[in-house]
Scaffold this active site. Structure first.
Site, PDB file in Angstrom:
ATOM      1  N   ASP A 197       0.839  -1.206   0.000  1.00 36.73           N
ATOM      2  CA  ASP A 197       0.000   0.000   0.000  1.00 36.73           C
ATOM      3  C   ASP A 197       0.873   1.256   0.000  1.00 36.73           C
ATOM      4  O   ASP A 197       0.361   2.379  -0.096  1.00 36.73           O
ATOM      5  CB  ASP A 197      -1.011  -0.001   1.157  1.00 36.73           C
ATOM      6  CG  ASP A 197      -0.342  -0.028   2.522  1.00 36.73           C
ATOM      7  OD1 ASP A 197       0.886  -0.183   2.604  1.00 36.73           O
ATOM      8  OD2 ASP A 197      -1.075   0.098   3.528  1.00 36.73           O
ATOM      9  N   SER A 198       2.201   1.063   0.030  1.00 39.03           N
ATOM     10  CA  SER A 198       3.120   2.189  -0.204  1.00 39.03           C
ATOM     11  C   SER A 198       2.870   2.801  -1.577  1.00 39.03           C
ATOM     12  O   SER A 198       3.330   3.907  -1.852  1.00 39.03           O
ATOM     13  CB  SER A 198       4.580   1.717  -0.095  1.00 39.03           C
ATOM     14  OG  SER A 198       4.790   0.573  -0.897  1.00 39.03           O
ATOM     15  N   GLU A 224      -1.283  -5.431   8.595  1.00 38.14           N
ATOM     16  CA  GLU A 224      -0.435  -4.894   9.663  1.00 38.14           C
ATOM     17  C   GLU A 224      -1.045  -5.182  11.032  1.00 38.14           C
ATOM     18  O   GLU A 224      -2.261  -5.178  11.186  1.00 38.14           O
ATOM     19  CB  GLU A 224      -0.278  -3.375   9.487  1.00 38.14           C
ATOM     20  CG  GLU A 224       0.432  -3.003   8.196  1.00 38.14           C
ATOM     21  CD  GLU A 224       0.647  -1.495   8.045  1.00 38.14           C
ATOM     22  OE1 GLU A 224       0.370  -0.729   8.999  1.00 38.14           O
ATOM     23  OE2 GLU A 224       1.100  -1.092   6.961  1.00 38.14           O
ATOM     24  N   ASP A 279      -1.207  -5.996  -0.259  1.00 38.81           N
ATOM     25  CA  ASP A 279      -1.537  -5.375   1.031  1.00 38.81           C
ATOM     26  C   ASP A 279      -3.032  -5.146   1.167  1.00 38.81           C
ATOM     27  O   ASP A 279      -3.686  -4.689   0.223  1.00 38.81           O
ATOM     28  CB  ASP A 279      -0.848  -4.000   1.134  1.00 38.81           C
ATOM     29  CG  ASP A 279       0.367  -4.024   2.034  1.00 38.81           C
ATOM     30  OD1 ASP A 279       0.450  -4.898   2.926  1.00 38.81           O
ATOM     31  OD2 ASP A 279       1.241  -3.160   1.843  1.00 38.81           O
ATOM     32  N   GLU A 308       9.383  -4.267  10.192  1.00 38.35           N
ATOM     33  CA  GLU A 308       9.832  -2.997   9.604  1.00 38.35           C
ATOM     34  C   GLU A 308      10.304  -2.012  10.658  1.00 38.35           C
ATOM     35  O   GLU A 308       9.676  -1.863  11.722  1.00 38.35           O
ATOM     36  CB  GLU A 308       8.664  -2.357   8.811  1.00 38.35           C
ATOM     37  CG  GLU A 308       9.024  -0.977   8.239  1.00 38.35           C
ATOM     38  CD  GLU A 308       8.025  -0.426   7.248  1.00 38.35           C
ATOM     39  OE1 GLU A 308       7.034  -1.114   6.919  1.00 38.35           O
ATOM     40  OE2 GLU A 308       8.242   0.716   6.784  1.00 38.35           O
ATOM     41  N   LYS A 342      -1.328  -9.240   2.788  1.00 34.19           N
ATOM     42  CA  LYS A 342      -0.541  -8.789   3.952  1.00 34.19           C
ATOM     43  C   LYS A 342      -1.400  -7.842   4.765  1.00 34.19           C
ATOM     44  O   LYS A 342      -2.128  -7.015   4.196  1.00 34.19           O
ATOM     45  CB  LYS A 342       0.754  -8.093   3.506  1.00 34.19           C
ATOM     46  CG  LYS A 342       1.561  -7.561   4.698  1.00 34.19           C
ATOM     47  CD  LYS A 342       2.991  -7.213   4.324  1.00 34.19           C
ATOM     48  CE  LYS A 342       3.175  -5.860   3.694  1.00 34.19           C
ATOM     49  NZ  LYS A 342       2.689  -4.711   4.520  1.00 34.19           N
TER      50      LYS A 342
END
Ligand code: KIV
Length: 289
Positions: free
Chosen positions: A66-67, A137, A105, A204, A135
């Protein structure tokens, strides 16, 4: 409707060079045995078909991070990233790859409310993109959701430490785990995500020692970014490692300086257009003979 099938009528979307087997989640998980990974896992981000084609032969996993919110769309954070963005870019990356496992993501707001919400969104991502994993978080709080997805056929990549979707709680993007209390929490998060069934975990932006300890103590492969060389694999944002941005986090190594090279190519093009030295006979259509 599914959008991930390779369209061989589109001139730039080449079909699989070698019809082969993609890397699978169990194969990635099996890279680590007895808390050790002989062959480190190579992961890079990809958001487009062409970049996926270029990276795929070199990577075990491609992450549609999602960056892309910041890298592709110029957004201030990953918070505004939508399901539609992730599905469109995820499908493009699947179309451009044949070897690497593609993980996508889950955007902020698509999984946190409940395991059922996460399943609905994760299954949509898988159906619309053809990816093999999602993915998400979060640590202990997300463990029940990771278990729910995994038990229902959705391979999950965990993400702990600096979790950018939580920037408003964390207060910035600085390294995490400088204090013992937070270091202990990161270790508990990684263990919880591993126990819940994630097949690998991104760690991270943490102090090196924490990442090393987590990699040595958790059975699941740990993919580091701003973490430690002792991790079971590494991931970087591709545009960062190619040198496309002037400002990058400290943990980024620039393996090229593409920003300068693109600038030089654009300047050469601009001057040839202005001098009328481009196009030449080589680039124009003329009657034959
Ligand atoms: O969004 C992303 O690109 C990521 C990687 C930096 C791990 O989460």
């Amino acid at each position: 409707m599914s959008t991930f099938t390779i369209d061989t009528s589109t001139s730039r979307a080449t079909p699989s060079p070698v019809p082969g087997k993609r890397m699978t989640a169990p194969a990635i998980r099996a890279r680590k045995a007895d808390f050790h990974t002989e062959q480190p896992i190579v992961m890079l981000t990809a958001y487009t078909m062409r970049m996926a084609q270029l990276l795929d032969p070199h990577c075990d996993m491609l992450l549609v991070g999602d960056s892309l919110g910041q890298v592709i769309y110029g957004l201030p954070s990953t918070i505004p990233v939508t399901m539609e963005m992730m599905c469109a870019h995820g499908a493009a990356v699947v179309r451009g790859s044949w070897h690497a496992l593609v993980g996508v993501d889950m955007p902020f707001g698509s999984y946190e409310a409940s395991p059922a919400q996460a399943f609905e969104c994760a299954s949509r991502i898988m159906k619309e993109t053809g990816c093999a994993a999602v993915k998400l978080e979060g640590g202990e709080a997300m463990a029940p959701t990771i278990q729910f997805l995994t038990e229902r056929g959705i391979p999950v990549i965990g993400h702990v430490g600096l979790t950018p979707q939580a920037v408003n709680i964390l207060g910035g993007y600085g390294a995490r785990g400088k204090e013992q209390k937070e270091a202990d929490k990161i270790a508990r998060d990684a263990k919880a995500v591993s126990d819940a069934g994630a097949f690998c975990i991104v760690v991270e932006g943490v102090m090196e020692q924490i990442a090393t300890e987590v990699a040595r103590s958790v059975v699941t492969p740990i993919i580091g970014i701003g973490a430690s060389a002792e991790c079971d694999g590494q991931v970087l944002v591709t545009e960062d490692m190619l040198g496309l941005f002037e400002r990058t986090p400290r943990f980024v190594k620039r393996f090229d300086d593409l920003a300068s090279r693109i600038g030089e190519a654009a300047a050469a093009y601009a001057s040839e257009v202005r001098e009328r030295s481009f196009p030449t006979a080589d680039q124009t259509y003329r009657p034959k003979g």
